[in-house]
Structures are given as C-alpha cells and as structure tokens.
Design an enzyme around this catalytic site. Structure first.
Site, mmCIF file in Angstrom:
data_model
loop_
_atom_site.group_PDB
_atom_site.id
_atom_site.type_symbol
_atom_site.label_atom_id
_atom_site.label_comp_id
_atom_site.label_asym_id
_atom_site.label_seq_id
_atom_site.Cartn_x
_atom_site.Cartn_y
_atom_site.Cartn_z
ATOM 1 N N SER A 1 -6.293 -14.544 8.656
ATOM 2 C CA SER A 1 -5.998 -15.868 8.083
ATOM 3 C C SER A 1 -5.233 -15.662 6.787
ATOM 4 O O SER A 1 -5.292 -14.584 6.201
ATOM 5 C CB SER A 1 -7.293 -16.613 7.759
ATOM 6 O OG SER A 1 -7.840 -16.121 6.541
ATOM 7 N N ASP A 2 -4.535 -16.691 6.327
ATOM 8 C CA ASP A 2 -3.983 -16.590 4.972
ATOM 9 C C ASP A 2 -5.139 -16.785 3.990
ATOM 10 O O ASP A 2 -6.278 -17.099 4.366
ATOM 11 C CB ASP A 2 -2.850 -17.600 4.748
ATOM 12 C CG ASP A 2 -1.955 -17.167 3.578
ATOM 13 O OD1 ASP A 2 -2.356 -16.246 2.830
ATOM 14 O OD2 ASP A 2 -0.865 -17.746 3.396
ATOM 15 N N TYR A 3 -4.828 -16.608 2.734
ATOM 16 C CA TYR A 3 -5.786 -16.617 1.637
ATOM 17 C C TYR A 3 -6.618 -17.908 1.627
ATOM 18 O O TYR A 3 -6.081 -18.987 1.370
ATOM 19 C CB TYR A 3 -4.975 -16.507 0.349
ATOM 20 C CG TYR A 3 -5.706 -16.095 -0.885
ATOM 21 C CD1 TYR A 3 -5.556 -14.808 -1.385
ATOM 22 C CD2 TYR A 3 -6.511 -16.987 -1.575
ATOM 23 C CE1 TYR A 3 -6.199 -14.426 -2.551
ATOM 24 C CE2 TYR A 3 -7.162 -16.605 -2.730
ATOM 25 C CZ TYR A 3 -7.007 -15.326 -3.209
ATOM 26 O OH TYR A 3 -7.635 -14.942 -4.353
#
Ligand code: BGC
Length: 734
Positions: A262-264
């Site tokens: 996932s992104d941040y």
C-alpha cells in the site's frame, strides 16, 4: 533457499509472525535521522509487534542497516531478515535530474543507466527495494507530482518505466548492486480531480486502459518485483480496497505475481474515504483487494489475527500475501545473506564517485529544453571577454535537486556559479541573487520559514539591475522553489514566483540580451519570459551536477538535448492540457479563437510550447515521407522513410518523432499518438534517412464493447520535430 524450504518456513510461522511480515515500519521509529515522507505519527508498537516486523521504510546507510538487520533477526522467532525500502527516485546520493527531466531526454537508455547507478549506490548503502519508477501518466500541471513522472505520453512513459526497472533490477535482483523495483502508484494517481493531490480520480475505462495503464504494465512486463497502490479512489473505490483493479486487472490481466504494497497509510485512509468504518474493516478490505504489505499504518497488525479467528479472512488469503513477501526476500538472497550488499567501504567508494557524477551531468545536459534562441544568443561567447551577469535566486543555489531527493549536505551539489567558475575561470562573470525566491509565506514541508525583508529585497534588486546594466549578456536564473512541486504541492498559479518576475521586468529594462533559465518541476506559463528574453531554457531540477551541465551547454561545448515531455500552456486555466486529446465534433482551426468551436473565446486552444518541442544549436530539415506500401495488413508492416538534414552550422542531435492517427473508427480516437522516436546525430550538411516500422498493433484501441482491436480505414503517419509536425502520408489499414 529452496522453494520447499520456504514453504516449510511459511507453514511453521505463527499467525502473529505471518501478520508481521505484512507490516512495514517507518524508520523514524528506530532512528532519528530517517527520511520522513508522510505524516503518520501513531507509532506505538509493542515488543512483540516489533519482533515480527517484516520490513522497514526510509532508513539508509550500510552501517545503520546492518545493525538494525541484526536486531530484527535476533528478535524474529524464525530469524527472518527484514526488507529495507526507500524512495530512490532520481538517484540515491548522486542525484540525477528529476524524472520529468529524464523524460525530456527521450532516451530511456539514459534513465536505465541512471537507475543502475542509483541501485549500485542504494544497494551498497544496505537497501533492498526502491519505490520507483513512478509510472503515473500526467496531464495536469497543477498536480505537484508531475515532476516524478516522465510526462503526458503513454508510449514515452512505457519506454521509461520499463527501462528504469531493467536498470534497477538487471537480470537478477540477487546480483550485487541491484535493487528490487516498485512501480507506483497503481492506478491513475496522475489524474486527481482539479490537479489536487490525493483527490479522487474518475476515468472512463477506455481512457484508463489506453492512456494510464500501459506504463505500469510495461514496468511489470520488465519484471518489477513490487507494485504500490495509489492514494486515490478510482471511479468510486479507493485503490487499496479496489478488488477489481488489483485482482482482475493487476493480478489476472497483467499477470503480476509480485508484492503489492500500500502507499503510506493508504490502508488507514480507507477510514477517511468512508469506505471502512474502522481499522478492522480497513484491514479486511485491503487484504481482500490483494494488498500484501501495509505501509506504516497498523491495521493488519492490530486486527488480522482476530479477522482470521472469526473466519472473516480465510487463512489462504493471509498465506498468499506472506508467501509473496517471503519469495521477494528469497529472490534477493536475504536468507543466505541478510545484509545483501551493505558494505561501509564500498559505500564510501561508490556513492558520488566520479563516474556516477559524470553520468548525472550527461543526463542533465540531455534533459535541458531550449525553447527560444533568438538571434542565436546561445551559446554564449565567453572567450571574447564579454561580461556575463548571472542574476537570480538560482545563480548560486544548491537547492536544485528536486523535492524527492535527499542528498547529504556535503554531497557537493554544483551550483551554476561553481559550474561556470570551474569551466571558465577567466571569463568576466558576476553572480547576484537579485531577489528572494518567494515572497509569500509558502507552506514549506520541512517546516522552514521564509523570512522576507523589504530593505534587503530592495538592495538585492538594485545590485542586480546595476550588474545587468554593465553586462553584455544577462543569464537570469529563475524558477519555482523546489518545494513548490512534489508530493502535496499542487498549485493553481503556474508561474515563476512574482518576486522573480519583478526582477525579470526590471533587468530587461536595462539590458535586452537576456537568457532565462527556468528551474521547475512542472510546465509553467512562460509567455512573458519568452517575450522579454532572447533565449529561454528549461533546466528542471538537474541534480548534483547541475552547474557543470549548465556551463557545458551555455558555453556551447554541448547542446541542450531535451524535448518537452509535457505540453507547456499559455494559461494554467487550460489544464488539463495534452497533445493526444480525442477528436471533437467542432474542432477549431489549429486551436484558433472562434465562437462555437472547441476551445475558448479568450485564449487559443493549444500549447504555447507543445509536447515534443525543443531546439538545439543547429537546425534540421525534413524531407517528405515515403512509405513502402499504401495498405497495412496484420501480417505486413509498412516502412516509413524520411530524410532528415542538418541545415545548420554545427553538428547536432535531432529527436525524430513518429505519430499515427486513425481517421475513422467506431469510437473517437486521439488526434494523433506518439508511436516511435529516434535520436540521430548529424554533422553540418549531413543527411540521414530515418526509417520507422508501422505495425497494425500500433493502431489498436478499446472499442465500444471493450475489445482491444484495430479497425479498417484511413490512417495518417506524421514524422517530424514535435507533436505538431505536419509532414505526413496516408495509408489504409485493412
Ligand atoms: C508517496 C510514495 C512514497 C511513499 C514512501 C508516499 O507519501 O506517495 O510515492 O513511495 O510515501 O515514502
């Protein structure tokens, strides 16, 4: 480790250990000097959770990583090594031009070599994975992250994303000096509504597939080991919970079997999106969508065991995700050598070595886009003793690496002043700041405050105007503050900051021999600059070797080699602006103002500087196009020939571009599309016959039933200097 042993390891792990493999801890939890790339501050972690953590974000340095790896492995019940990941976007410590500038080179091989160098440096510093390439297509310069992309064209982007993966990974990521590549941000992150970062994305399936997906797919075909989800929702569903996108498109259609991260905090953000009512629901949605690693937020860590116990998440789902992470670790050889290439000595020798800096310098020169050169004011004739005044906040600045680079303070970033002095110490040159880079209180991400003092501003301006008056030529060094583009830096005003425009106006009152260099991470409105200057050159954020590369080009030892990878507008209000737009029922005549035509009543409907444009220090003439056959069939490509001649006085390189247009189809088609490019270098007077192959699949598209087909009919081929090339020939696709 053999696959059977890896399977045994997986079988032997407790649920907590499995979940730990799917958690990525922010490095700031472990060390003070970790790079902070987001705002997650809920970093509480029990001893037990820390012990099972599978990967770490944003720590670098061989010594530090070796130490932390040792700790991680001693805590982990099965001594599984952790993965260390970092954003190495345009270089590790040797900083290359920003990605958009690399797109401007129209030379994917250069980006490949740059990625290879970045991997060598990053691997020696202990890293395993880089969050690059960013393959997001961009059409709206208001979005700050256009600087991290390679531009507005799907074909160009695909060439670059694949080349970068090859550069980072080589043939085998286990080899010395290789990093695993993570292509991002899947999918459509480059099209947020209104250009506002993190905003929602609405794309028709056709546009998504034709324009936005190809560059991710090219990176995946090139073997990218990881993919990152995007922050945005796509047609109503946030990417990190988008099962159809991740399972059907990414896994099934694109055959991606690597790690999806996932992104941040993007899993956490499912709560803000209103898609998940709590952390448990967020974790369930994400794992069901196929997200393997959750970056920084902790919903997997907190809720996955319970979800499993209650039977809400089947154990197979968890096992599949953990298996992919273990496989990645194994492909990097971490079970045999958990430190991979981390080596303090090698790090000292490799990082910022001469060879790497030379390569960064070459890439920078080839990325500069010369847009105007009236009266051939460039190259400068410094040897004749003429006085050159370098004026502007970038005349002696080292903040020229762009906002996604983290060069160490002592990395010796070469400013223009330093580059010019080294190149030509005897020349009559002076350097003046001229003005503050920004006047307004810009929200700088590093918390730095810009202090503005009216008296100092007056003094700087007076000094600069005085220097300009006494000079033969003025080189104005202007542009965006490096933090005005990048993540979270969307803008409504696409101009050089007002304070600097004032400087330009004052200086041009006393000297008309003006060369304007523009530092920028995005297309800007440059009409005024073009009117007031004889030359305008986009230098982007060129990186460690900025000054040397600028000196090479200004003094004519090399020519500027770049062509625009994004259209530059007259006005910001034209956004989104891109050359390969769909045809309309009321086309205007070359974008002219006219009523009841597609366009505006107060502004021409075209770019001030179109995609693909840019000049060097010589001129090229194109002969007419000759094609081998008038009819294109599936089995037999057409060859298109075009004679290109250097009609100027010095040798030079031309980027010859091939565009195709499908004139009649069952669904609307773009006015034209880039389908090939070649760089040729010719001596003065020399000619070269350029040949392009035109194949049926270059004309395929998604029809009304979403089949990927080509349809019979009239087509056109254009070969020329940029996306407005008129040099054309017709053929029929059967
Ligand atoms: C960015 C990603 C980046 C990640 C890790 C996020 O804020 O969107 O591009 O890779 O942080 O630093």
């Amino acid at each position: 480790m053999r696959e059977s042993e890896l399977r045994n390891l997986l079988d032997d792990l407790s649920v907590e250990e499995k979940v730990g493999q799917l958690f990525q801890l922010s490095g700031s939890f472990l060390v003070d000097n970790a790079v902070i790339t987001g705002s997650w501050d809920n970093q509480e972690l029990s001893e037990q959770e820390l012990a099972v953590t599978g990967s770490v974000l944003s720590i670098s340095g061989a010594g530090e990583i070796k130490r932390i790896q040792e700790e991680c492995m001693s805590r982990q019940p099965h001594h599984i090594p952790a993965l260390f990941m970092l954003d190495i976007i345009n270089g590790y410590h040797t900083i290359f031009p920003i990605s958009l500038a690399q797109g401007a080179t129209f030379e994917p091989e250069l980006a490949q070599r740059g990625a290879e160098i970045a991997a060598k440096e990053g691997a020696a510093a202990g890293l395993h994975v880089t969050f690059s390439p960013m393959a997001d297509l961009v059409r709206d310069a208001r979005w700050g992250r256009v600087m991290e992309s390679t531009g507005e064209d799907p074909y160009l982007n695909s060439c670059f994303s694949a080349a970068m993966v090859r550069g980072y990974q080589g043939n085998d990521v286990r080899e010395k000096g290789r990093l695993a590549a993570c292509v991002k941000h899947f999918a459509g992150y480059g099209a947020p509504e209104g250009g506002r970062d993190y905003d929602n994305v609405e794309l028709s399936e056709r546009t998504l597939r034709e324009a936005y997906l190809p560059a991710y797919e090219a990176a995946i075909k090139a073997g990218a080991k990881l993919v990152m989800t995007s922050f945005n929702s796509l047609n109503g569903i946030p990417a990190s919970a988008n099962k159809k996108l991740m399972r059907n498109v990414l896994r099934q259609e694109m055959n991606f079997d690597g790690v999806l991260i996932s992104d941040y905090d993007a899993v956490g953000e499912l709560l803000n999106h209103g898609i998940a009512e709590d952390g448990k629901a967020a974790a369930k949605l994400a794992i069901e969508a196929g997200v393997d690693i959750e970056m920084v937020s902790q919903h997997y860590l907190r809720h996955m065991s319970e979800l499993m116990e209650r039977g809400e998440v089947p154990v197979e789902l968890l096992d599949q995700a953990v298996w992919r992470v273990l496989k990645l670790k194994n492909s990097l050889g971490l079970f045999e050598n958990p430190y991979k290439d981390a080596d303090e000595e090698a790090e000292k020798q490799i990082v910022l070595c001469r060879e790497h800096r030379e390569m960064a310098r070459e890439t920078a020169r080839k990325s500069f886009v010369l847009l105007e050169n009236k009266e051939e004011i460039l190259p400068l004739r410094a040897e004749t003793g003429k006085k050159i005044a370098f004026i502007g906040p970038y005349a002696d600045s080292q903040e020229i690496c762009g906002s996604w680079s983290f060069p160490p303070k002592d990395s010796g970033v070469v400013s223009i002043k330093k580059g010019m002095m080294e190149k030509n110490p005897a020349a009559a040159m002076c350097f003046h700041e001229g003005c503050y880079i920004l006047r307004q209180d810009w929200c700088l991400k590093n918390g730095e405050q810009l202090v503005f003092n009216e008296d100092k501003a007056k003094h700087l301006m007076a000094e600069a105007v005085n220097a300009a008056r006494g000079a033969d030529t003025v080189v104005l060094c202007l542009g965006e503050h490096y933090q005005q583009s990048g993540e979270g830096a969307s803008r409504t005003v696409l101009q050089i900051p007002e304070e600097q425009k004032k400087l330009l106006r004052e200086v041009t009152k006393v000297n008309s021999n003006i060369v304007t260099l523009v530092f920028t991470g995005r297309p800007l409105e440059l009409e005024e600059e073009a009117n007031l200057s004889k030359a305008v050159m986009i230098v982007w954020f060129p990186g460690t070797e900025s000054g040397g590369a600028i000196a090479d080009v200004l003094l004519g030892e090399k020519e500027p080699g770049g062509r625009l990878p994004m259209s530059f507008p007259y006005r910001a209000a034209q956004m989104p602006l891109y050359y390969n737009r769909f045809r309309t029922g009321r086309p205007s005549e070359d974008g002219a103002i006219g009523s009841f035509r597609t366009g505006y009543v107060d502004q021409v409907d075209k770019a001030l500087y179109p995609f693909g444009s840019g000049i060097g220090y010589t001129r090229f003439q194109y002969g007419s196009i000759w094609i081998t056959r008038q009819v294109l069939t599936g089995g037999q490509p057409i060859l298109a020939f075009c004679m290109v001649t250097n009609v100027g006085k010095r040798a030079g390189t031309e980027t010859v571009q091939l565009y195709l247009a499908d004139l009649h189809a069952s669904v609307i088609r773009p006015v034209r599309q880039l389908r090939g490019f070649q760089k040729i270098t010719l001596a003065p007077g020399e000619s070269c016959e350029v040949v392009f192959e035109i194949r049926e699949e270059m004309l395929r598209f998604w029809d009304s039933e979403m089949n990927y087909v080509s349809e019979p009919g009239q087509c056109m081929v254009f070969i020329g200097h940029d996306s407005t090339a008129e040099n054309s020939a017709q053929f029929v696709l059967e």
